[in-house]
Each structure stands twice: as C-alpha cells, then as structure tokens.
Scaffold this motif. Structure first.
Motif, PDB file in Angstrom:
ATOM      1  N   ARG A 118       0.838  -1.205   0.000  1.00  0.00           N
ATOM      2  CA  ARG A 118       0.000   0.000   0.000  1.00  0.00           C
ATOM      3  C   ARG A 118       0.875   1.259   0.000  1.00  0.00           C
ATOM      4  O   ARG A 118       0.674   2.194   0.751  1.00  0.00           O
ATOM      5  N   THR A 120       1.063   3.551  -2.121  1.00  0.00           N
ATOM      6  CA  THR A 120       0.398   4.768  -2.600  1.00  0.00           C
ATOM      7  C   THR A 120       0.010   5.679  -1.443  1.00  0.00           C
ATOM      8  O   THR A 120       0.009   6.907  -1.583  1.00  0.00           O
ATOM      9  N   GLU A 121      -0.311   5.090  -0.291  1.00  0.00           N
ATOM     10  CA  GLU A 121      -0.685   5.900   0.869  1.00  0.00           C
ATOM     11  C   GLU A 121       0.438   6.849   1.283  1.00  0.00           C
ATOM     12  O   GLU A 121       0.186   7.938   1.792  1.00  0.00           O
ATOM     13  N   VAL A 123       3.159   7.767  -0.802  1.00  0.00           N
ATOM     14  CA  VAL A 123       4.014   8.051  -1.948  1.00  0.00           C
ATOM     15  C   VAL A 123       4.644   9.438  -1.879  1.00  0.00           C
ATOM     16  O   VAL A 123       5.769   9.648  -2.352  1.00  0.00           O
ATOM     17  N   TYR A 142       8.566   7.300  -7.572  1.00  0.00           N
ATOM     18  CA  TYR A 142       7.624   7.765  -6.549  1.00  0.00           C
ATOM     19  C   TYR A 142       7.044   9.137  -6.891  1.00  0.00           C
ATOM     20  O   TYR A 142       5.861   9.397  -6.633  1.00  0.00           O
ATOM     21  N   GLU A 145       4.291   8.532  -9.369  1.00  0.00           N
ATOM     22  CA  GLU A 145       3.085   8.012  -8.729  1.00  0.00           C
ATOM     23  C   GLU A 145       2.397   9.084  -7.873  1.00  0.00           C
ATOM     24  O   GLU A 145       1.174   9.131  -7.780  1.00  0.00           O
ATOM     25  N   ALA A 146       3.194   9.948  -7.243  1.00  0.00           N
ATOM     26  CA  ALA A 146       2.614  11.054  -6.471  1.00  0.00           C
ATOM     27  C   ALA A 146       1.851  11.998  -7.393  1.00  0.00           C
ATOM     28  O   ALA A 146       0.791  12.524  -7.040  1.00  0.00           O
ATOM     29  N   ARG A 148       0.365  11.152 -10.263  1.00  0.00           N
ATOM     30  CA  ARG A 148      -0.882  10.474 -10.647  1.00  0.00           C
ATOM     31  C   ARG A 148      -1.914  10.572  -9.528  1.00  0.00           C
ATOM     32  O   ARG A 148      -3.104  10.795  -9.776  1.00  0.00           O
ATOM     33  N   LYS A 149      -1.463  10.405  -8.304  1.00  0.00           N
ATOM     34  CA  LYS A 149      -2.365  10.500  -7.159  1.00  0.00           C
ATOM     35  C   LYS A 149      -2.948  11.899  -7.056  1.00  0.00           C
ATOM     36  O   LYS A 149      -4.153  12.077  -6.811  1.00  0.00           O
ATOM     37  N   ARG A 152      -5.619  12.470  -9.702  1.00  0.00           N
ATOM     38  CA  ARG A 152      -6.899  11.802  -9.427  1.00  0.00           C
ATOM     39  C   ARG A 152      -7.797  12.634  -8.520  1.00  0.00           C
ATOM     40  O   ARG A 152      -9.023  12.547  -8.605  1.00  0.00           O
TER      41      ARG A 152
END
Length: 560
Positions: A118, A120-121, A123, A142, A145-146, A148-149, A152
């Motif tokens: 997990r 993503t929590e 990132v 990272y 991915e941060a 992308r988060k 969203r």
C-alpha cells in the motif's frame, strides 16, 4: 521545502547553540527526528535511530522537557512533532550531507517495508526521502506516482511539481534506451497536467522535448502518442487546419498499431477541430462514432474521452438545432463525468449543458446550478483556464436572471483575465456570450469591445460558426443604441444570418430573423417585420425553442 527556508543568522546561532549543548545521544535523536520530518512517528524513529527503546524514550523525554518536541498522539501510534519549525530546520541543517543522505535512505527503506502493498498511501513521503537520499531511480518512480495520485483528486499544480521533480531525478541517471522512454512518458504526463491550466507554451515545450528524444528512438507507439498530443495542442491554439492534418496522421499511426484507445483519442481532437472550424457535419460524424465506440469500453480513460466526445457532440448538434439528440448527448456527458468524479470532466460537462441552455433560453432554471458547481470545482482545483469559460456563461446567466451585480462581477473578471490567460480558441467560444451578458446588464460599451474582439479572433482562426455568433451580438448591441443606426444593425444581422445559413445553424438563423423583425417594426417596415417574425416563430416552434418562441409571438402580437 527545507532547503528553501531562510533562518535569520542570529536566531540560527541561538538554536544551533542549544542543540550543541545536548548530550550526543539526545542530539542524535533530535537530528534523526528532523530527517523524518516535522511530525515523527515513534516506531519509525526507533527503526532508524540506532538506540534501544528505553534510551530512545529517555532522549525524547529530555527533548520534551527542553520544549523542543512534544507528544501529539499516544494511540494508536505514539507521535511527536517539533514545537517550532525553525528548530526543525536548524536541527536538520546541523547534519553533514552524507549523514543526512544515509538517514533518508534508511527511512525510505523502512517506509517501503512498513507499507508494502500500500505504498500509494505514503508516496509523497517516499518521493521526498528518495530525492534527499539521491536514489534517483526510486525518486523518479515515486514522484510519478505522487503526480498520478494528485491528478486523481484534481490537484494539478501539485501534479506538475511532482512531475518536474521526476524529470529532474531522471536527468541524474544514465541515459539508457529505457530511461529515454521513461522521460518521454513523463513529459507526456506533464503535458496532460498543464492542459488543465491552458499553459500552451509549456505544453509545446514538453512535446518538442519529447519529439527530440523520439528522433533517436525506434518507438512507433510513442510517436503515435506524440502526433495525437500535437493534434490537441494545435486545436488548443486554434490552428485547426494543422490539427486536422496532424490528427489524420495520428489516426493512421494508431490504427496501424491496433491501438484503439489512442485511435479514439486522436479522433476526438480531430472532431473537436472540425467543430471549432464550423464544419458541424464532419464533427458530428466523427464524434458520434467516437462516443458510441467509447460507450463499449469500460475503463476510466475511455470514460474521460467519452464524456468530452459527448460534450462536443452535444454542442455541435445544438448549433444545428437538433436539440433532442443534443440533450441526450449532453446528459450522457454529465452522467459519465459524475461516474468518474473527475473535476475536469465535470466542468466540461457543465459547459456543454450551458451551451444548450444558452441556445434555448433556459439559463436560469437549467444552467445556473450546473455552472455554479463548475465554478466551485474550478476554484478548488485551480483550473483557471476553465474558470474563465464558466465565468462567461455564468455571468450571462446571472444577467438574464436579473442578478446584475453578480453577473457583472463575473463578466468583468473574465474580460480582465481572458486576454492574458485563456487560450485564443476559448475566447471565441465564449466571448460572444460575455458580450450578450453585458448587453443584458446595460453595459453596451463593454459589450461592443468584447464582441469585436470575439469577431476578430474568430476571423483570424477561420472559426466560422463563432464569427456568425459575434456578428449577431453586434447586431443586438447596435439595435439598442440611440439614435438607432438601422442599416448598420441590419448589416450585422444579415452577415450573421448568411454565415449561419451556410453552416446549417438554424437557431442562429432564427435569432437573426427575430432581430431583423424587431428592427423592421421599429423602422415602420411592417411587411418585412411580419415576414421575419413569422419565419422566426416557425423555426423556433419546429426546434421546440419555447423561450424564444414566446419572444417572437409577443413581437407579432404587438405588430398586429
């Protein structure tokens, strides 16, 4: 960030002196805590501090007694925080570079182990520690991915910052074939985030940088993506012919690769370019096929493309007076956007609904609530480019609802900011609507300036439909002048009607007949007035434009 804080030298010296007077164990705990961050979990500190738990607790007790840190939580996990941000900064800066880097690496590894499955929590923290540890491959991953988060949840400025950090991390690594591909992907993703702000200069820079890399790579799929994104760029800056030319290349490239998703995305931009040029037949054909094909694909990306395809199709159909079909497409756009809960798509869907409401005269009961939600979304996600579009529509809607002060506030904000910050294409989309709002609000001079600029922009970029709308609003402005210049007013209406008739824009043709009917009545040309008003009423009735039909029938009764 820590390296941007500027601590006054005197305060820095005092704090550094206090830290130096601590025992080596306590000072070490303080410095390690500072590397973790302003908020420090006890378990994480224990994992990286090289101290047995009893000694670590004693050190933290001393730091609390010295009022350096304090406990903020004891359940479910013990946590501490620095009492002052400056103390945290000075403690962090008291470490040598190599020691800081080593601690960041240990913290990164510990976090990866603790949150395995997990990540993503965490990132954002992972990307921060990876960068400070100078572990560039993990930092790039990272930060991507941060980003992308952040995207969203609609935090696009945060996404841009993360992607810039990811690109910086990539530059520290050997430029292998795989890394060059990763760099292209990051630039494509950055271009996506910048689209929300309408920052066409930086979008162009990212695409050209990606193009330079792709010249050295044999990568047909990424080249097809580049062509697709260049199509959107050319459409965004109103180079519609170029958008269609490059877009057809992108469609062929994506088709050759068998990439259905990219093929549909390229067709969306080509269809939108046809719409902006006033070629509503081509736009309807492409966007209908696109929207129907996307309806069969159940993925987030497909839903995003489907929402915009339906939105532009609804506007294109609405310009032709095909309101039953247009309303169905507009409802689809909104339903899909609400399912994705994507702020960008929700705002675009409100734009489509507002266009139909504007055409039919339903701004008060239909469009205002949707536009108000769109404006709130723009404000919370910093989408100023879209906020300007919504402001023009909502300002007009408020003016029509006789909320003049609210309307003028938004219209004035649109005018002040549009020239510097909105894309040229967007000005022609909504400039004439802002001008109509000024007419309703009793500000004819402001109306004529905006209408003339809208006409100029539309002509420059051969946006024939928007040129027709601009001529019509110029006629509306002229019709309210005293003394009336009848020939000038009639010429604007006739220019609008001629252009609209060639493009099949039946609602606008009807509006021009209504305007000419009113003008003829004022100038005692009763027969011409009757002819124009009858034509307008007939067309409104055929298209079920009840608001405008009532206007035409009122004029006819007064004429009789």
């Amino acid at each position: 960030m820590l390296d941007t804080v500027r601590v006054p030298p005197t305060i820095h010296a005092v704090l550094a002196s206090r830290i130096d007077r601590l025992s080596p164990e306590v000072k070490g705990v303080l410095q390690t805590a500072a590397v973790i961050g302003k908020d420090v979990e006890f378990d994480l500190l224990l994992a990286v501090a090289d101290l047995p738990e009893p000694l670590l607790r004693q050190a933290l007790d001393r730091l609390q007694t010295a009022e350096v840190v304090y406990e903020t939580s004891s359940y479910p996990e013990r946590e501490y925080t620095f009492k002052h941000a400056l103390t945290h900064e000075v403690a962090y800066g008291s470490l040598l570079h190599d020691r800081r880097r080593s601690l960041h690496a240990r913290i990164l590894t510990t976090l990866e182990q603790r949150y395995a499955g997990r990540l993503t929590e965490q990132v954002e923290r992972l990307s921060h520690h990876a960068r400070r540890a100078e572990l560039w491959d993990r930092a790039a991953t990272y930060f991507r991915e941060a980003a992308r988060k952040a995207m969203r949840r609609g935090a696009y400025r945060g996404a841009v910052a993360c992607l810039e950090q990811a690109l910086a991390a990539v530059e520290h690594q050997p430029q292998t074939h795989a890394l060059l591909q990763q760099t292209v992907d990051l630039r494509f993703l950055l271009r996506h985030s910048l689209t929300v702000f309408g920052d066409v200069t930086r979008i162009h820079d990212q695409l050209r940088a990606a193009e330079a890399i792709l010249r050295e790579l044999d990568d047909p799929r990424r080249l097809a993506k580049l062509s697709t994104y260049m199509t959107q760029y050319f459409w965004s800056v109103s180079e519609h012919d170029k958008a269609i030319e490059v877009g057809e290349q992108a469609i062929a490239q994506a088709g050759g690769l068998g990439d259905a998703a990219l093929w549909l995305e390229a067709r969306l931009y080509v269809g939108s370019a046809h719409f902006s040029r006033g070629d509503y037949g081509s736009a309807n054909r492409i966007l209908t096929e696109n929207a129907d094909a996307l309806a069969e694909v159940d993925s987030r990306e497909a839903r995003l493309l489907a929402s915009i395809s339906n939105c532009y199709l609804a506007m294109s159909l609405g310009f032709l007076g095909r309101f039953v079909e247009a309303s169905a497409r507009s409802d689809n756009a909104l339903r899909i956007a609400e399912r994705t809960e994507h702020p960008f798509q929700l705002v675009w869907a409100s734009f489509g609904i507002a266009t139909l409401a504007f055409l039919k005269g339903q701004m008060m009961d239909v469009a205002i609530p949707v536009l108000e939600r769109g404006m709130r979304l723009c404000e919370t996600t910093e989408m100023q480019d879209l906020a300007l579009l919504v402001a023009a529509f909502l300002g007009y809607a408020y003016a029509r609802a006789r909320r003049i002060a609210d309307g003028l506030r938004l219209l004035d904000w649109f005018v002040v900011h549009a020239g510097a910050q909105v894309r040229v294409m967007h000005y022609s989309h909504v400039g004439f609507i802002a001008a109509e709002g000024y007419v309703l609000a009793g500000r004819p001079e402001a109306a004529i300036q905006v209408a003339r600029k809208s006409l100029e922009v539309a002509r420059e970029h051969q946006e024939r439909g928007f040129e027709a709308f601009a001529h019509h609003v110029l006629g509306e402005i002229a019709a309210k002048r005293e003394p009336l210049e009848a020939e000038t007013t009639a010429n604007d209406y006739r220019e609008a009607m001629s252009c609209a008739a060639k493009l099949g824009m039946r609602p606008l043709v009807a509006h021009c007949h209504l305007g000419l009917g009113k003008l003829s009545r004022r100038t005692d040309r009763q027969e011409q007035a009757q002819e124009h008003l009858t034509t307008a009423a007939t067309m409104y009735r055929e298209m079920d434009m009840q608001f405008w039909l009532e206007q035409a029938e009122t004029e006819m009764r007064e004429l009789a």
